[in-house]
Motif scaffolding. Structure first.
Motif, PDB file in Angstrom:
ATOM      1  N   ALA A  58       0.825  -1.205   0.000  1.00 33.00           N
ATOM      2  CA  ALA A  58       0.000   0.000   0.000  1.00 33.00           C
ATOM      3  C   ALA A  58       0.862   1.258   0.000  1.00 33.00           C
ATOM      4  CB  ALA A  58      -0.926   0.001   1.208  1.00 33.00           C
ATOM      5  N   ALA A  59       2.034   1.161   0.612  1.00 36.97           N
ATOM      6  CA  ALA A  59       2.933   2.317   0.664  1.00 36.97           C
ATOM      7  C   ALA A  59       3.816   2.431  -0.573  1.00 36.97           C
ATOM      8  CB  ALA A  59       3.804   2.230   1.909  1.00 36.97           C
ATOM      9  N   GLY A  60       3.682   1.479  -1.488  1.00 39.64           N
ATOM     10  CA  GLY A  60       4.462   1.531  -2.712  1.00 39.64           C
ATOM     11  C   GLY A  60       5.842   0.930  -2.598  1.00 39.64           C
ATOM     12  N   LEU A  61       6.156   0.262  -1.468  1.00 35.38           N
ATOM     13  CA  LEU A  61       7.490  -0.290  -1.278  1.00 35.38           C
ATOM     14  C   LEU A  61       7.736  -1.520  -2.141  1.00 35.38           C
ATOM     15  CD1 LEU A  61       7.902   0.078   2.591  1.00 35.38           C
ATOM     16  CD2 LEU A  61       8.682   1.608   0.773  1.00 35.38           C
ATOM     17  N   SER A  62       6.684  -2.289  -2.420  1.00 30.95           N
ATOM     18  CA  SER A  62       6.880  -3.474  -3.249  1.00 30.95           C
ATOM     19  C   SER A  62       7.283  -3.083  -4.674  1.00 30.95           C
ATOM     20  CB  SER A  62       5.614  -4.325  -3.278  1.00 30.95           C
ATOM     21  OG  SER A  62       4.520  -3.573  -3.750  1.00 30.95           O
ATOM     22  N   THR A  63       6.712  -1.980  -5.169  1.00 33.11           N
ATOM     23  CA  THR A  63       7.098  -1.504  -6.501  1.00 33.11           C
ATOM     24  C   THR A  63       8.567  -1.102  -6.525  1.00 33.11           C
ATOM     25  OG1 THR A  63       4.852  -0.690  -6.883  1.00 33.11           O
ATOM     26  CG2 THR A  63       6.600   0.196  -8.285  1.00 33.11           C
ATOM     27  N   LEU A  64       9.016  -0.457  -5.449  1.00 30.11           N
ATOM     28  CA  LEU A  64      10.418  -0.074  -5.350  1.00 30.11           C
ATOM     29  C   LEU A  64      11.317  -1.304  -5.322  1.00 30.11           C
ATOM     30  CD1 LEU A  64      12.626   2.048  -4.916  1.00 30.11           C
ATOM     31  CD2 LEU A  64      12.162   1.908  -2.453  1.00 30.11           C
ATOM     32  N   LEU A  65      10.903  -2.341  -4.575  1.00 29.30           N
ATOM     33  CA  LEU A  65      11.714  -3.551  -4.481  1.00 29.30           C
ATOM     34  C   LEU A  65      11.866  -4.207  -5.850  1.00 29.30           C
ATOM     35  CD1 LEU A  65      13.154  -5.740  -2.837  1.00 29.30           C
ATOM     36  CD2 LEU A  65      10.933  -6.800  -2.452  1.00 29.30           C
ATOM     37  N   LEU A  66      10.759  -4.299  -6.575  1.00 30.56           N
ATOM     38  CA  LEU A  66      10.809  -4.926  -7.886  1.00 30.56           C
ATOM     39  C   LEU A  66      11.605  -4.087  -8.886  1.00 30.56           C
ATOM     40  CD1 LEU A  66       7.127  -6.197  -8.174  1.00 30.56           C
ATOM     41  CD2 LEU A  66       9.166  -7.539  -7.703  1.00 30.56           C
ATOM     42  N   ALA A  67      11.749  -2.797  -8.606  1.00 33.39           N
ATOM     43  CA  ALA A  67      12.484  -1.924  -9.524  1.00 33.39           C
ATOM     44  C   ALA A  67      13.986  -1.967  -9.289  1.00 33.39           C
ATOM     45  CB  ALA A  67      11.985  -0.483  -9.390  1.00 33.39           C
ATOM     46  N   VAL A  68      14.416  -2.424  -8.101  1.00 33.69           N
ATOM     47  CA  VAL A  68      15.848  -2.485  -7.781  1.00 33.69           C
ATOM     48  C   VAL A  68      16.449  -3.729  -8.423  1.00 33.69           C
ATOM     49  CG1 VAL A  68      17.554  -2.695  -5.946  1.00 33.69           C
ATOM     50  CG2 VAL A  68      15.540  -1.237  -5.634  1.00 33.69           C
ATOM     51  N   PRO A  69      17.428  -3.597  -9.283  1.00 29.78           N
ATOM     52  CA  PRO A  69      18.021  -4.760  -9.950  1.00 29.78           C
ATOM     53  C   PRO A  69      18.568  -5.774  -8.950  1.00 29.78           C
ATOM     54  CG  PRO A  69      18.742  -2.720 -10.992  1.00 29.78           C
ATOM     55  CD  PRO A  69      18.023  -2.323  -9.738  1.00 29.78           C
ATOM     56  N   GLY A  70      18.154  -7.007  -9.101  1.00 30.24           N
ATOM     57  CA  GLY A  70      18.675  -8.081  -8.267  1.00 30.24           C
ATOM     58  C   GLY A  70      17.980  -8.263  -6.932  1.00 30.24           C
ATOM     59  N   ALA A  71      17.161  -7.289  -6.474  1.00 27.53           N
ATOM     60  CA  ALA A  71      16.530  -7.387  -5.153  1.00 27.53           C
ATOM     61  C   ALA A  71      15.542  -8.545  -5.103  1.00 27.53           C
ATOM     62  CB  ALA A  71      15.829  -6.074  -4.803  1.00 27.53           C
ATOM     63  N   PHE A  72      14.719  -8.657  -6.127  1.00 25.79           N
ATOM     64  CA  PHE A  72      13.735  -9.742  -6.133  1.00 25.79           C
ATOM     65  C   PHE A  72      14.417 -11.099  -6.213  1.00 25.79           C
ATOM     66  CE2 PHE A  72      10.935 -12.775  -8.153  1.00 25.79           C
ATOM     67  CZ  PHE A  72       9.774 -12.626  -7.414  1.00 25.79           C
ATOM     68  N   THR A  73      15.471 -11.186  -7.016  1.00 25.01           N
ATOM     69  CA  THR A  73      16.181 -12.458  -7.153  1.00 25.01           C
ATOM     70  C   THR A  73      16.777 -12.897  -5.825  1.00 25.01           C
ATOM     71  OG1 THR A  73      16.689 -12.016  -9.468  1.00 25.01           O
ATOM     72  CG2 THR A  73      18.055 -13.645  -8.340  1.00 25.01           C
ATOM     73  N   MET A  74      17.378 -11.957  -5.100  1.00 22.12           N
ATOM     74  CA  MET A  74      17.947 -12.276  -3.792  1.00 22.12           C
ATOM     75  C   MET A  74      16.882 -12.760  -2.831  1.00 22.12           C
ATOM     76  SD  MET A  74      20.685  -9.161  -3.324  1.00 22.12           S
ATOM     77  CE  MET A  74      21.036  -9.695  -1.646  1.00 22.12           C
ATOM     78  N   LEU A  75      15.734 -12.079  -2.807  1.00 23.51           N
ATOM     79  CA  LEU A  75      14.652 -12.476  -1.929  1.00 23.51           C
ATOM     80  C   LEU A  75      14.105 -13.839  -2.311  1.00 23.51           C
ATOM     81  CD1 LEU A  75      12.715 -11.720   0.363  1.00 23.51           C
ATOM     82  CD2 LEU A  75      11.259 -10.626  -1.333  1.00 23.51           C
ATOM     83  N   ARG A  76      14.010 -14.079  -3.604  1.00 20.80           N
ATOM     84  CA  ARG A  76      13.490 -15.357  -4.094  1.00 20.80           C
ATOM     85  C   ARG A  76      14.386 -16.515  -3.657  1.00 20.80           C
ATOM     86  NH1 ARG A  76      14.094 -17.706  -9.324  1.00 20.80           N
ATOM     87  NH2 ARG A  76      15.103 -15.791 -10.014  1.00 20.80           N
ATOM     88  N   TYR A  77      15.696 -16.352  -3.809  1.00 25.36           N
ATOM     89  CA  TYR A  77      16.620 -17.412  -3.413  1.00 25.36           C
ATOM     90  C   TYR A  77      16.648 -17.607  -1.904  1.00 25.36           C
ATOM     91  CZ  TYR A  77      18.512 -17.973  -8.117  1.00 25.36           C
ATOM     92  OH  TYR A  77      18.660 -18.247  -9.451  1.00 25.36           O
TER      93      TYR A  77
END
Length: 209
Positions: A58-77
């Motif tokens: 709701a605060a828009g932080l998830s969009t920021l996370l997905l926009a940071v290169p490699g952040a989602f991949t690190m979280l996924r692993y």
């Protein structure tokens, strides 16, 4: 938002939350091991994770996370590794008979530890972030103030999720009477361990849209 939109959201969440996943399996296994009352701490941890991620969306932080290169991949692993670790741990657990009459938590099973375990399970699944980022905004009326709408959706989601936790915990406690025998307990631990490992491997295939 319109009332019919809210009902549509609640119906969709009811079906999605009721589908067996890491949180539900964790709550059920804790209920089997510790009993309904003592599994509440694990439920609280899982629910805190869910509400935190939804609030962040709701605060828009998830969009920021997905926009940071490699952040989602690190979280996924990281999430996949944790779930696989839990699965291996369950597979290697000793098949001790359940003590369904115990009233005190063992030192290694403090309520704080149970809460942290549930919190880690809830936060280990990056699919929740994708769900929050892609699903919640569809039910927001852009012509009305957004914060109150997000608040209603998050609280509604939490209420439905908590209801399913209770249902899985009750089911798990009913199952406990059949798990007093070590051989059946071993089979249950290995089944849940296999499912956790399966969830972990599935996370490796999750890709951001």
């Amino acid at each position: 938002m319109a009332l019919h939109t809210w009902w549509l959201f609640v119906g969709a969440v009811f079906l999605l939350s009721g589908t067996p996943g890491p949180n539900m399996l964790h709550v059920m296994s804790r209920s089997v091991q510790l009993g309904m009352r003592r599994s509440v701490a694990a439920m609280a941890g899982c629910l805190t994770a869910v509400v935190s991620v939804l609030a962040a969306s709701a605060a828009g932080l998830s969009t920021l996370l997905l926009a940071v290169p490699g952040a989602f991949t690190m979280l996924r692993y990281a999430g996949a590794a944790y779930l696989i670790y839990l699965g291996i741990k369950a597979w290697r657990a000793e098949a001790a008979p359940l003590d369904v009459g115990a009233t005190e938590l063992a030192p290694r099973q403090s309520r704080a530890a149970l809460f942290r375990g549930g919190l880690a399970i809830g936060l280990s699944n990056p699919k929740l972030i994708l769900f929050a980022a892609a699903f919640l905004p569809q039910f927001i009326d852009p012509a009305r103030p957004k914060p109150p709408q997000f608040l209603v959706l998050v609280l509604s989601f939490a209420a439905v999720e908590a209801g399913w936790y209770a249902a899985y915990a009750i089911g798990g406690r009913s199952l406990a009477r059949y798990l007093i025998r070590p051989t059946i307990r071993r089979g249950f631990d290995r089944l849940t361990g296999t499912i956790f490992i399966g969830f972990g491997l599935a996370l490796l295939r999750v890709k951001p849209a």
